[in-house]
Design a protein around this motif. Structure first.
Motif, PDB file in Angstrom:
ATOM      1  N   CYS A  54       0.836  -1.204   0.000  1.00  0.00           N
ATOM      2  CA  CYS A  54       0.000   0.000   0.000  1.00  0.00           C
ATOM      3  C   CYS A  54       0.871   1.254   0.000  1.00  0.00           C
ATOM      4  CB  CYS A  54      -0.926  -0.017   1.207  1.00  0.00           C
ATOM      5  SG  CYS A  54      -1.944   1.467   1.413  1.00  0.00           S
ATOM      6  N   MET A  55       1.898   1.278   0.832  1.00  0.00           N
ATOM      7  CA  MET A  55       2.783   2.437   0.895  1.00  0.00           C
ATOM      8  C   MET A  55       3.521   2.626  -0.429  1.00  0.00           C
ATOM      9  SD  MET A  55       2.401   3.932   3.830  1.00  0.00           S
ATOM     10  CE  MET A  55       3.882   4.929   4.130  1.00  0.00           C
ATOM     11  N   ASP A  56       3.937   1.533  -1.043  1.00  0.00           N
ATOM     12  CA  ASP A  56       4.564   1.612  -2.369  1.00  0.00           C
ATOM     13  C   ASP A  56       3.612   2.293  -3.357  1.00  0.00           C
ATOM     14  OD1 ASP A  56       6.962   0.455  -1.687  1.00  0.00           O
ATOM     15  OD2 ASP A  56       6.492  -1.518  -2.513  1.00  0.00           O
ATOM     16  N   GLY A  57       2.361   1.826  -3.326  1.00  0.00           N
ATOM     17  CA  GLY A  57       1.373   2.345  -4.268  1.00  0.00           C
ATOM     18  C   GLY A  57       1.038   3.807  -4.041  1.00  0.00           C
ATOM     19  N   LYS A  58       1.251   4.287  -2.830  1.00  0.00           N
ATOM     20  CA  LYS A  58       0.944   5.678  -2.516  1.00  0.00           C
ATOM     21  C   LYS A  58       2.173   6.586  -2.618  1.00  0.00           C
ATOM     22  CE  LYS A  58      -3.028   4.670   0.474  1.00  0.00           C
ATOM     23  NZ  LYS A  58      -4.025   5.419  -0.327  1.00  0.00           N
ATOM     24  N   GLY A  59       3.261   6.022  -3.163  1.00  0.00           N
ATOM     25  CA  GLY A  59       4.439   6.850  -3.415  1.00  0.00           C
ATOM     26  C   GLY A  59       5.447   6.899  -2.285  1.00  0.00           C
ATOM     27  N   PHE A  60       5.452   5.892  -1.441  1.00  0.00           N
ATOM     28  CA  PHE A  60       6.417   5.844  -0.334  1.00  0.00           C
ATOM     29  C   PHE A  60       7.178   4.512  -0.367  1.00  0.00           C
ATOM     30  CE2 PHE A  60       3.226   8.863   0.919  1.00  0.00           C
ATOM     31  CZ  PHE A  60       3.937   9.892   1.523  1.00  0.00           C
ATOM     32  N   PRO A  61       7.942   4.271  -1.444  1.00  0.00           N
ATOM     33  CA  PRO A  61       8.645   2.983  -1.575  1.00  0.00           C
ATOM     34  C   PRO A  61       9.742   2.790  -0.539  1.00  0.00           C
ATOM     35  CG  PRO A  61       9.399   4.530  -3.247  1.00  0.00           C
ATOM     36  CD  PRO A  61       8.222   5.174  -2.574  1.00  0.00           C
ATOM     37  N   GLU A  62      10.195   3.861   0.095  1.00  0.00           N
ATOM     38  CA  GLU A  62      11.276   3.738   1.076  1.00  0.00           C
ATOM     39  C   GLU A  62      10.779   3.235   2.432  1.00  0.00           C
ATOM     40  OE1 GLU A  62       9.289   7.584   1.804  1.00  0.00           O
ATOM     41  OE2 GLU A  62       9.950   6.496   0.016  1.00  0.00           O
ATOM     42  N   TRP A  63       9.462   3.217   2.632  1.00  0.00           N
ATOM     43  CA  TRP A  63       8.941   2.789   3.926  1.00  0.00           C
ATOM     44  C   TRP A  63       9.199   1.307   4.152  1.00  0.00           C
ATOM     45  CZ3 TRP A  63       5.439  -0.801   5.750  1.00  0.00           C
ATOM     46  CH2 TRP A  63       5.042  -0.657   7.094  1.00  0.00           C
ATOM     47  N   THR A  64       9.595   0.946   5.364  1.00  0.00           N
ATOM     48  CA  THR A  64       9.777  -0.457   5.732  1.00  0.00           C
ATOM     49  C   THR A  64       9.103  -0.713   7.072  1.00  0.00           C
ATOM     50  OG1 THR A  64      11.899   0.047   6.794  1.00  0.00           O
ATOM     51  CG2 THR A  64      11.965  -0.734   4.508  1.00  0.00           C
ATOM     52  N   PRO A  65       8.590  -1.917   7.272  1.00  0.00           N
ATOM     53  CA  PRO A  65       7.914  -2.228   8.534  1.00  0.00           C
ATOM     54  C   PRO A  65       8.876  -2.178   9.715  1.00  0.00           C
ATOM     55  CG  PRO A  65       7.432  -3.871   6.840  1.00  0.00           C
ATOM     56  CD  PRO A  65       8.559  -3.046   6.325  1.00  0.00           C
ATOM     57  N   ALA A  66       8.327  -2.011  10.889  1.00  0.00           N
ATOM     58  CA  ALA A  66       9.141  -2.064  12.099  1.00  0.00           C
ATOM     59  C   ALA A  66       9.659  -3.475  12.302  1.00  0.00           C
ATOM     60  CB  ALA A  66       8.307  -1.644  13.307  1.00  0.00           C
ATOM     61  N   PRO A  67      10.908  -3.609  12.717  1.00  0.00           N
ATOM     62  CA  PRO A  67      11.437  -4.957  12.961  1.00  0.00           C
ATOM     63  C   PRO A  67      10.821  -5.561  14.210  1.00  0.00           C
ATOM     64  CG  PRO A  67      13.018  -3.324  13.683  1.00  0.00           C
ATOM     65  CD  PRO A  67      11.910  -2.566  12.995  1.00  0.00           C
ATOM     66  N   ASP A  68      10.665  -6.870  14.210  1.00  0.00           N
ATOM     67  CA  ASP A  68      10.254  -7.535  15.435  1.00  0.00           C
ATOM     68  C   ASP A  68      11.396  -7.432  16.439  1.00  0.00           C
ATOM     69  OD1 ASP A  68       7.748  -8.403  14.542  1.00  0.00           O
ATOM     70  OD2 ASP A  68       8.621 -10.173  13.595  1.00  0.00           O
ATOM     71  N   LEU A  69      11.065  -7.189  17.685  1.00  0.00           N
ATOM     72  CA  LEU A  69      12.093  -7.039  18.699  1.00  0.00           C
ATOM     73  C   LEU A  69      12.570  -8.401  19.192  1.00  0.00           C
ATOM     74  CD1 LEU A  69      10.534  -4.142  20.793  1.00  0.00           C
ATOM     75  CD2 LEU A  69      12.260  -3.990  18.991  1.00  0.00           C
ATOM     76  N   PRO A  70      13.874  -8.565  19.372  1.00  0.00           N
ATOM     77  CA  PRO A  70      14.385  -9.840  19.896  1.00  0.00           C
ATOM     78  C   PRO A  70      13.870 -10.076  21.306  1.00  0.00           C
ATOM     79  CG  PRO A  70      16.163  -8.492  18.983  1.00  0.00           C
ATOM     80  CD  PRO A  70      14.956  -7.620  19.058  1.00  0.00           C
ATOM     81  N   GLU A  71      13.898 -11.322  21.726  1.00  0.00           N
ATOM     82  CA  GLU A  71      13.441 -11.652  23.060  1.00  0.00           C
ATOM     83  C   GLU A  71      14.355 -11.018  24.102  1.00  0.00           C
ATOM     84  OE1 GLU A  71      13.247 -15.900  23.030  1.00  0.00           O
ATOM     85  OE2 GLU A  71      11.198 -15.905  22.257  1.00  0.00           O
ATOM     86  N   LEU A  72      13.750 -10.503  25.155  1.00  0.00           N
ATOM     87  CA  LEU A  72      14.503  -9.854  26.221  1.00  0.00           C
ATOM     88  C   LEU A  72      13.908 -10.276  27.550  1.00  0.00           C
ATOM     89  CD1 LEU A  72      16.721  -7.754  26.965  1.00  0.00           C
ATOM     90  CD2 LEU A  72      14.929  -6.026  26.937  1.00  0.00           C
ATOM     91  N   GLY A  73      14.725 -10.878  28.391  1.00  0.00           N
ATOM     92  CA  GLY A  73      14.210 -11.369  29.654  1.00  0.00           C
ATOM     93  C   GLY A  73      13.490 -12.686  29.450  1.00  0.00           C
ATOM     94  N   GLY A  74      12.323 -12.832  30.011  1.00  0.00           N
ATOM     95  CA  GLY A  74      11.574 -14.072  29.872  1.00  0.00           C
ATOM     96  C   GLY A  74      11.140 -14.326  28.451  1.00  0.00           C
ATOM     97  N   THR A  75      11.177 -15.587  28.048  1.00  0.00           N
ATOM     98  CA  THR A  75      10.833 -15.949  26.675  1.00  0.00           C
ATOM     99  C   THR A  75       9.403 -16.439  26.526  1.00  0.00           C
ATOM    100  OG1 THR A  75      11.699 -18.182  27.029  1.00  0.00           O
ATOM    101  CG2 THR A  75      13.231 -16.544  26.153  1.00  0.00           C
ATOM    102  N   THR A  76       8.725 -16.684  27.634  1.00  0.00           N
ATOM    103  CA  THR A  76       7.314 -17.062  27.623  1.00  0.00           C
ATOM    104  C   THR A  76       6.610 -16.254  28.706  1.00  0.00           C
ATOM    105  OG1 THR A  76       7.466 -18.829  29.273  1.00  0.00           O
ATOM    106  CG2 THR A  76       7.951 -19.424  26.980  1.00  0.00           C
ATOM    107  N   LEU A  77       5.308 -16.339  28.754  1.00  0.00           N
ATOM    108  CA  LEU A  77       4.552 -15.582  29.749  1.00  0.00           C
ATOM    109  C   LEU A  77       4.976 -15.933  31.168  1.00  0.00           C
ATOM    110  CD1 LEU A  77       2.275 -13.703  30.662  1.00  0.00           C
ATOM    111  CD2 LEU A  77       0.744 -15.676  30.516  1.00  0.00           C
ATOM    112  N   THR A  78       5.185 -17.231  31.416  1.00  0.00           N
ATOM    113  CA  THR A  78       5.471 -17.683  32.777  1.00  0.00           C
ATOM    114  C   THR A  78       6.955 -17.703  33.113  1.00  0.00           C
ATOM    115  OG1 THR A  78       5.360 -19.956  31.929  1.00  0.00           O
ATOM    116  CG2 THR A  78       3.379 -19.063  32.993  1.00  0.00           C
ATOM    117  N   ASP A  79       7.815 -17.393  32.145  1.00  0.00           N
ATOM    118  CA  ASP A  79       9.260 -17.491  32.371  1.00  0.00           C
ATOM    119  C   ASP A  79       9.709 -16.624  33.547  1.00  0.00           C
ATOM    120  OD1 ASP A  79      11.947 -17.933  32.175  1.00  0.00           O
ATOM    121  OD2 ASP A  79      12.141 -17.348  30.085  1.00  0.00           O
TER     122      ASP A  79
END
Length: 286
Positions: free
Chosen positions: A84-109
């Motif tokens: 959609c962003m490409d089509g609206k003239g913003f080809p340089e836009w990129t999605p936010a990266p997923d953040l690496p795990e920090l601290g607990g890796t599951t809810l109960t960790d």
């Protein structure tokens, strides 16, 4: 379509027991997406390795997306917004990266505090510095907001119409927050806290409850992990293990969640069906 590099999914944050989505991702435990496509399961607690809280699952997690589901739906939505962003003239836009795990890796960790003696010896109550750096670097790379906000909003709305976002529902958050806090006051949990406190005193540390040690201002405000913090954390883990703090707290919370889930089962099942619908739409576009 521009190629996108995806990082590992972030760890789950727990604020007062509430199940908090981090950086646009949602509560996610386990990597199997098949659970959302079977008959509605009985919402029960699960214990994998009794010695490892990271392998435990609370009943309310039945009604939240898995990591695999979150990753797939998120990636599909990124592609839709990107196009959609490409089509609206913003080809340089990129999605936010997923953040690496920090601290607990599951809810109960880390939900009930630290539990790994080696990590306590190395890092006290803080995450591994390498993991922290990776997390901070990923945040610094996020340029997804550096664009025309109105255009981005329209593309996000368009993506919402194609593949709904996955998020922890307010009801799931409510149950998680209530059960966490209420379980703290359960007689057996309070007894475990008292036993833990007495154990810590024999090691030279004065704290009333397990979470008090991790929240010690001397550790929270320190630029580096001190020897005092490490020694405290090691003693903390040893005393937790001795009196079974995590398992006692987990069992009490699981019991409370089962009771709360029974009161709102119809609404929770409807929300679970919504997860299934979002996953199916994402797969159809994959």
């Amino acid at each position: 379509m521009k190629p996108m590099t995806k990082l590992a999914l972030p760890a789950l944050a727990v604020a007062g027991g509430i199940l908090v989505a981090v950086a646009g991702t949602s509560l996610a435990q386990g990597d199997s997406g098949s659970r959302a496509e079977t008959a509605a399961p009985v919402a029960k607690a699960f214990v994998g390795d009794p010695e490892d809280p990271a392998t435990w699952r609370l009943p309310v997690e039945t009604f939240a997306p898995t990591k695999a589901q979150t990753r797939m739906v998120g990636a599909t939505r990124d592609e839709l917004i990107d196009a959609c962003m490409d089509g609206k003239g913003f080809p340089e836009w990129t999605p936010a990266p997923d953040l690496p795990e920090l601290g607990g890796t599951t809810l109960t960790d880390w939900r009930y505090g630290i539990h790994d003696a080696q990590d306590a010896q190395a890092h006290g109550y803080h995450p591994d510095p390498a993991a922290q750096k990776a997390y901070d670097d990923a945040l610094a790379r996020d340029k997804s907001g550096d664009t025309d906000r109105a255009v981005l909003r329209s593309c996000v709305d368009q993506a919402d119409g194609g593949v709904p976002r996955l998020a922890v529902s307010p009801l799931v958050n409510q149950i998680g927050g209530y059960s966490y806090q209420t379980a703290r006051e359960a007689p057996e949990v309070q007894k475990a806290f008292q036993q833990w406190s007495e154990c810590m005193k024999t090691k030279g540390f004065a704290y009333a409850q397990p979470m008090d040690a991790a929240e010690d201002s001397r550790f929270l405000t320190a630029d580096k992990v001190t020897e005092l913090e490490k020694d405290t954390a090691v003693a903390d883990v040893a005393c937790r293990d001795k009196v079974h703090v995590e398992k006692t707290w987990f069992d009490a919370e699981a019991r409370i969640q089962e009771q709360e889930i029974s009161k709102s089962r119809a609404a929770l099942d409807e929300q679970r069906a919504g997860i299934k619908t979002a996953v199916a739409k994402a797969r159809a576009l994959d």
